[in-house]
Motif scaffolding. Structure first.
Motif, PDB file in Angstrom:
ATOM      1  N   ILE A 146      21.652 -55.127 -52.082  1.00 19.01           N
ATOM      2  CA  ILE A 146      20.825 -55.748 -51.044  1.00 19.01           C
ATOM      3  C   ILE A 146      20.757 -54.777 -49.860  1.00 19.01           C
ATOM      4  O   ILE A 146      21.781 -54.542 -49.200  1.00 19.01           O
ATOM      5  CB  ILE A 146      21.415 -57.094 -50.604  1.00 19.01           C
ATOM      6  CG1 ILE A 146      21.570 -58.031 -51.805  1.00 19.01           C
ATOM      7  CG2 ILE A 146      20.546 -57.750 -49.534  1.00 19.01           C
ATOM      8  CD1 ILE A 146      22.241 -59.333 -51.473  1.00 19.01           C
ATOM      9  N   PRO A 147      19.608 -54.187 -49.589  1.00 16.58           N
ATOM     10  CA  PRO A 147      19.533 -53.199 -48.494  1.00 16.58           C
ATOM     11  C   PRO A 147      19.977 -53.771 -47.158  1.00 16.58           C
ATOM     12  O   PRO A 147      20.665 -53.097 -46.389  1.00 16.58           O
ATOM     13  CB  PRO A 147      18.049 -52.813 -48.488  1.00 16.58           C
ATOM     14  CG  PRO A 147      17.563 -53.113 -49.871  1.00 16.58           C
ATOM     15  CD  PRO A 147      18.329 -54.312 -50.314  1.00 16.58           C
ATOM     16  N   GLY A 148      19.595 -55.017 -46.873  1.00 16.59           N
ATOM     17  CA  GLY A 148      19.975 -55.601 -45.590  1.00 16.59           C
ATOM     18  C   GLY A 148      21.479 -55.726 -45.431  1.00 16.59           C
ATOM     19  O   GLY A 148      22.036 -55.427 -44.371  1.00 16.59           O
ATOM     20  N   ALA A 149      22.158 -56.163 -46.495  1.00 17.53           N
ATOM     21  CA  ALA A 149      23.614 -56.291 -46.430  1.00 17.53           C
ATOM     22  C   ALA A 149      24.279 -54.924 -46.306  1.00 17.53           C
ATOM     23  O   ALA A 149      25.272 -54.766 -45.584  1.00 17.53           O
ATOM     24  CB  ALA A 149      24.118 -57.016 -47.667  1.00 17.53           C
ATOM     25  N   THR A 150      23.738 -53.933 -47.006  1.00 24.52           N
ATOM     26  CA  THR A 150      24.293 -52.578 -46.915  1.00 24.52           C
ATOM     27  C   THR A 150      24.133 -52.012 -45.513  1.00 24.52           C
ATOM     28  O   THR A 150      25.053 -51.385 -44.966  1.00 24.52           O
ATOM     29  CB  THR A 150      23.609 -51.655 -47.934  1.00 24.52           C
ATOM     30  OG1 THR A 150      23.728 -52.220 -49.242  1.00 24.52           O
ATOM     31  CG2 THR A 150      24.235 -50.278 -47.929  1.00 24.52           C
ATOM     32  N   GLU A 153      26.672 -53.561 -43.158  1.00 24.54           N
ATOM     33  CA  GLU A 153      27.979 -52.899 -43.251  1.00 24.54           C
ATOM     34  C   GLU A 153      27.981 -51.587 -42.479  1.00 24.54           C
ATOM     35  O   GLU A 153      28.985 -51.226 -41.837  1.00 24.54           O
ATOM     36  CB  GLU A 153      28.325 -52.653 -44.716  1.00 24.54           C
ATOM     37  CG  GLU A 153      28.536 -53.932 -45.526  1.00 24.54           C
ATOM     38  CD  GLU A 153      28.831 -53.632 -46.976  1.00 24.54           C
ATOM     39  OE1 GLU A 153      28.859 -52.434 -47.333  1.00 24.54           O
ATOM     40  OE2 GLU A 153      29.027 -54.587 -47.750  1.00 24.54           O
ATOM     41  N   LEU A 154      26.863 -50.868 -42.549  1.00 24.98           N
ATOM     42  CA  LEU A 154      26.770 -49.612 -41.794  1.00 24.98           C
ATOM     43  C   LEU A 154      26.861 -49.869 -40.298  1.00 24.98           C
ATOM     44  O   LEU A 154      27.566 -49.151 -39.573  1.00 24.98           O
ATOM     45  CB  LEU A 154      25.462 -48.904 -42.138  1.00 24.98           C
ATOM     46  CG  LEU A 154      25.147 -47.626 -41.345  1.00 24.98           C
ATOM     47  CD1 LEU A 154      26.209 -46.568 -41.594  1.00 24.98           C
ATOM     48  CD2 LEU A 154      23.764 -47.097 -41.697  1.00 24.98           C
ATOM     49  N   TRP A 155      26.149 -50.904 -39.811  1.00 18.49           N
ATOM     50  CA  TRP A 155      26.199 -51.200 -38.380  1.00 18.49           C
ATOM     51  C   TRP A 155      27.599 -51.645 -37.966  1.00 18.49           C
ATOM     52  O   TRP A 155      28.024 -51.381 -36.836  1.00 18.49           O
ATOM     53  CB  TRP A 155      25.173 -52.273 -38.018  1.00 18.49           C
ATOM     54  CG  TRP A 155      23.758 -51.859 -38.244  1.00 18.49           C
ATOM     55  CD1 TRP A 155      22.782 -52.553 -38.897  1.00 18.49           C
ATOM     56  CD2 TRP A 155      23.127 -50.631 -37.821  1.00 18.49           C
ATOM     57  NE1 TRP A 155      21.605 -51.850 -38.922  1.00 18.49           N
ATOM     58  CE2 TRP A 155      21.790 -50.675 -38.269  1.00 18.49           C
ATOM     59  CE3 TRP A 155      23.578 -49.511 -37.121  1.00 18.49           C
ATOM     60  CZ2 TRP A 155      20.901 -49.632 -38.029  1.00 18.49           C
ATOM     61  CZ3 TRP A 155      22.692 -48.467 -36.890  1.00 18.49           C
ATOM     62  CH2 TRP A 155      21.364 -48.540 -37.337  1.00 18.49           C
ATOM     63  N   GLN A 156      28.317 -52.333 -38.854  1.00 22.44           N
ATOM     64  CA  GLN A 156      29.693 -52.704 -38.538  1.00 22.44           C
ATOM     65  C   GLN A 156      30.572 -51.471 -38.393  1.00 22.44           C
ATOM     66  O   GLN A 156      31.463 -51.426 -37.533  1.00 22.44           O
ATOM     67  CB  GLN A 156      30.242 -53.626 -39.629  1.00 22.44           C
ATOM     68  CG  GLN A 156      29.621 -55.019 -39.631  1.00 22.44           C
ATOM     69  CD  GLN A 156      30.165 -55.894 -40.736  1.00 22.44           C
ATOM     70  OE1 GLN A 156      30.989 -55.455 -41.536  1.00 22.44           O
ATOM     71  NE2 GLN A 156      29.706 -57.136 -40.799  1.00 22.44           N
TER      72      GLN A 156
END
Length: 294
Positions: A146-150, A153-156
């Motif tokens: 899921i690109p949005g979930a990935t 995680e990057l923003w976290q």
């Protein structure tokens, strides 16, 4: 590809022919391709004759408008075109039996396998259910991402850098407030007679204090508004460059409620700090009277 406003076409619709290719804006600009130019696809990162499909060149039939997304750096061809250029290849290399581009385009080009594809869902609630079904599919080893979930995680991961920048901003804020305090204190000697005259004219103590508090308030207010205006001007001026060079689309939005709250806190801190020179000015006005010795 939309209604034609986002795509510049040579003629007709894209991918009507097997060897049609559509380029992103940055790819076309970086590689120097124009409509109608031939495009040769090659394997690997280094150009080599044995890895190039020179016998079956594609034709640039469309160039996408700049979107500020990774699409700007891509080259799009059809699955049929990929099958056509590999029709006379075996085990990753060109075979002795060759087929011309026209003969390959005339055959039935049905792809037997693809490496990746994107799926759009009408209902977002089904996203995780479909991801689980794809990942648990037994007939083929598939992986659903899921690109949005990935990206979340990057923003976290980048959140710690955001906190560091916020801490730096806090230090810069206190430096500015200290500079304002220093400026107000340095001007008190030049304003001692002014304060003494106001006291002799019947000004109340709170009016002397309020005079410097209001001055500090307007300094802070004008500084905050000027900072916001400067930010919008920089974003407006830099947005086309960032979009063209780095693919970053920066949009201008009004300050959020949290940002207005921070601005209010900054002004409140400045008012509290302005009480220090205000109290000093009040005490001096009582001591000096009208005969001031400087």
């Amino acid at each position: 590809y939309g209604d034609g406003q986002n795509l510049t076409l040579a003629q007709g619709a894209p991918f009507e022919q097997v060897y049609d290719a559509v380029l992103g804006a940055d790819a076309a600009e970086a590689l120097g391709y124009n409509l109608g130019d031939p495009l040769i696809i090659a394997h690997g990162l280094v150009s080599a004759d044995f890895a190039e499909h020179k016998d079956k060149p594609f034709e640039v039939v469309g160039i996408l408008a700049r979107t500020g997304t990774p699409v700007d750096h891509t080259i799009h061809v059809s699955l049929a075109g990929i099958e056509a250029i590999h029709i006379d290849w075996q085990s990753g290399s060109r075979s002795a039996f060759t087929i011309s581009a026209e003969e390959a385009a005339a055959t039935e080009l049905k792809p037997e396998a693809i490496t990746a594809f994107m799926i759009g869902l009408n209902n977002r609630i089904d996203t995780f259910r479909l991801q689980r079904q794809i990942s648990e599919y037994q007939a083929e080893p598939l992986l659903a991402i899921i690109p949005g979930a990935t990206l979340a995680e990057l923003w976290q991961m980048l959140a710690v850098f955001e906190q560091v920048l916020f801490a730096i901003s806090i230090f810069a804020l206190f430096a500015c407030l200290f500079g304002m305090l220093t400026t107000l204190l340095s001007t008190l000697n030049e304003r001692r007679r002014e304060m003494a005259v106001l006291r002799a004219a019947g000004a109340h103590p709170y009016q002397i204090i309020l005079l410097l508090v209001i001055e500090a308030f307007f300094i802070l207010l004008i500084g905050c508004l000027a900072g916001i205006l400067l930010l919008y001007v920089i974003v407006w001026a830099a947005a086309p460059f960032l979009l063209a060079e780095y693919g970053l689309q920066v949009t201008m939005a009004p300050p959020s409620r949290e940002q207005w709250r921070l601005i209010g806190i900054i002004i409140a801190l400045g008012i509290v700090i302005s009480l220090i020179p205000s109290s000093i000015a009040y005490r001096r006005s009582l001591q000096d009277g009208l005969a001031i010795k400087i």
